[in-house]
Design an enzyme around this catalytic site. Structure first.
Site, short mmCIF file in Angstrom:
data_model
loop_
_atom_site.label_atom_id
_atom_site.label_comp_id
_atom_site.label_asym_id
_atom_site.label_seq_id
_atom_site.Cartn_x
_atom_site.Cartn_y
_atom_site.Cartn_z
N ASN A 26 0.88 -1.17 0.00
CA ASN A 26 0.00 0.00 0.00
C ASN A 26 0.91 1.22 0.00
O ASN A 26 1.49 1.58 1.02
CB ASN A 26 -0.90 -0.03 1.24
CG ASN A 26 -1.88 1.14 1.27
OD1 ASN A 26 -1.82 2.02 0.42
ND2 ASN A 26 -2.76 1.13 2.24
N HIS A 64 -13.27 2.53 0.07
CA HIS A 64 -13.21 1.46 1.09
C HIS A 64 -13.80 0.15 0.55
O HIS A 64 -14.24 -0.71 1.32
CB HIS A 64 -14.02 1.80 2.36
CG HIS A 64 -13.49 2.95 3.16
ND1 HIS A 64 -14.33 3.90 3.71
CD2 HIS A 64 -12.25 3.31 3.50
CE1 HIS A 64 -13.61 4.79 4.36
NE2 HIS A 64 -12.33 4.45 4.26
N ARG A 81 -12.87 15.07 7.99
CA ARG A 81 -13.64 15.40 6.79
C ARG A 81 -15.10 15.67 7.15
O ARG A 81 -15.65 14.99 8.01
CB ARG A 81 -13.58 14.24 5.78
CG ARG A 81 -12.27 14.18 5.04
CD ARG A 81 -12.20 12.93 4.18
NE ARG A 81 -11.21 12.01 4.69
CZ ARG A 81 -11.10 10.74 4.32
NH1 ARG A 81 -11.93 10.24 3.42
NH2 ARG A 81 -10.16 9.98 4.83
N GLU A 109 -8.10 -5.45 5.20
CA GLU A 109 -7.99 -5.05 3.79
C GLU A 109 -6.78 -5.70 3.12
O GLU A 109 -6.82 -6.05 1.95
CB GLU A 109 -7.92 -3.53 3.69
CG GLU A 109 -9.26 -2.89 4.03
CD GLU A 109 -9.18 -1.40 4.29
OE1 GLU A 109 -8.79 -1.01 5.41
OE2 GLU A 109 -9.50 -0.63 3.39
#
Ligand code: ADP
Length: 409
Positions: A13, A186, A247, A391
């Site tokens: 990643n 996601h 956010r 993930e």
């Protein structure tokens, strides 16, 4: 046979100044080692490394670019004392996270030159992420010249959304010209917990209606019908939907014009909405962290208490809407740092869901921490279940799935 050929899978990643890695043995789906190179391109680059079941170590390294960062990480993986591989030749395949696959990619894909060009094209929609993700791919191609690379997109799982869910009600020409639409993010996490929920509920995924809530620094909720995404809360970018760490989530878009007319530049407004809003903007303690917010609320800070209520209210609004669109749900799944660990945040959401036949069990909610478990009462028609996401494992599984399929051809 596939396990032999594709047993050791490295997951990468790659961010703009960081590179996270995790090595799996797929025969047992065991994580062997993981690490992170931070501050790539600065004199203070460092490598955090951890073998499964051991403590983390941290050391300063020279990593002027992603290639050097990867080389240092690999050196550690094959280190005679601290490594987990005899040789780097033991790495059979590499899986990469790429943030934006736009409409080009509705599934993971084995890397080719064409795929790389398409990822570059999609960078228009994710200028901070896709180029950094590509840097990681190129670095791997250099360090592992003959090893296959697979890309797993954050957006791909959401590509099943119907047009009436993904279009924005702005003139069609902006979709035609710029592909402005809802993409969702996601996806790897929503897909992982969807499969895990089907295993947990002992039902085929095709027969399940699920509402999956990935709640972390970034948060999104998805409505999943028979394993396919019907709708999700993030959009063209990861800014809309839930109230997040920093956010804003959904706001009246006219707030942007209002602030611009007050003299703020587009970049300033962008910064405020992405980095100074969400929990950080409203909890009165200047932190985007849910733990800090809960602590402040427990100490009587009313703005922090309001932030938790806003978080729960927003989530319940989406869960209720998705429940209706799905025609009922078999379960509501909680995952991500907040979903897995924060009982107060979950309480703020689930206590608003009684109309859906989902009633919080306070004791169970407090007891479930970072593990799979039901947090609703036994008599709830729609159970709320915590399922930890993974993930990286999902990326490794996707890599294995795609490459094993090529063996069968
Ligand atoms: P990211 O989106 O960056 O991957 P995470 O999924 O790690 O984020 O989630 C980070 C959020 O999870 C933070 O708000 C943090 O407070 C919350 N969190 C993590 N661990 C705990 C915990 N043990 N208890 C409560 N909240 C937690």
């Amino acid at each position: 046979m596939p396990f032999k050929k594709y047993d050791k899978i490295l997951v990468i990643n790659s961010g703009s100044s960081s590179l996270k890695f995790m090595l799996f043995s797929m025969a047992t789906e065991t994580m062997l080692a993981k690490g992170l190179v931070e501050r790539i391109g600065t004199p203070n680059a460092n490598l955090v490394y951890q073998r499964d079941g051991e403590a983390k170590s941290c050391q300063g390294i020279a990593a002027e670019n992603h290639g050097k960062a990867l080389a240092m990480a690999c050196k550690m993986l094959a280190d005679p004392d601290r490594g987990v591989l005899k040789s780097l030749k033991d790495v059979n395949a590499i899986g990469h996270r790429v943030v934006h696959g736009a409409e080009e990619f509705s599934d993971s894909v084995v890397i080719t030159e064409d795929v790389k060009s398409s990822i570059k094209k999609c960078a228009d929609l994710a200028p901070l992420h896709n180029p950094a993700n590509l840097d990681g791919i190129v670095a791997c191609e250099t360090v592992f010249p003959n090893v296959p690379n697979v890309v797993v997109f954050d957006t791909a799982f959401h590509q099943t959304m119907p047009k009436h869910a993904f279009m924005y009600a702005i003139p069609q020409k902006y979709y035609d010209e710029y592909r402005i639409r809802k993409y969702g993010f996601h996806g790897t996490s929503h897909k992982f917990v969807t499969q895990a929920a089907a295993d947990y509920l002992k039902k085929p995924v095709e027969e399940l209606n699920l509402i999956t809530c990935h709640l972390g620094n970034g948060s999104s909720i998805a409505a999943i019908k028979g394993g396919k995404v019907l709708d999700t809360t993030m959009g063209l970018t990861p800014l809309p939907g839930m109230i997040m760490g920093t956010r804003c989530g959904d706001i009246d878009p006219a707030i942007i014009f209002f602030l611009a007319r007050k003299g703020m530049t587009i970049d300033e407004i962008d910064n405020v909405l992405n980095k100074e809003s969400g929990l950080m903007g409203i909890n009165g303690i200047g932190s985007g962290d849910m733990r800090d917010t809960v602590n402040a609320a427990e100490q009587g800070k009313s703005s922090a208490d309001n932030a938790i209520n806003m978080f729960g209210h927003r989530a319940a609004l989406y869960i209720g809407g998705y429940y209706t669109l799905l025609g009922g749900a078999d379960a509501i799944i909680f995952t991500g740092g907040i979903g897995e660990n924060s009982a107060p945040a979950r309480k703020s959401i689930v206590s608003r869901l009684e109309a859906l036949g989902c009633k919080l069990d306070e004791a169970k909610n407090k007891a479930v921490f970072g593990v799979t478990g039901v947090i609703s009462t036994d008599t709830s028609k729609t159970p709320a279940i915590v399922i930890p996401t993974n993930e990286e494992l999902m990326i490794a599984r996707e890599t294995f799935r795609l490459l094993s399929a090529t063996l069968k051809k």
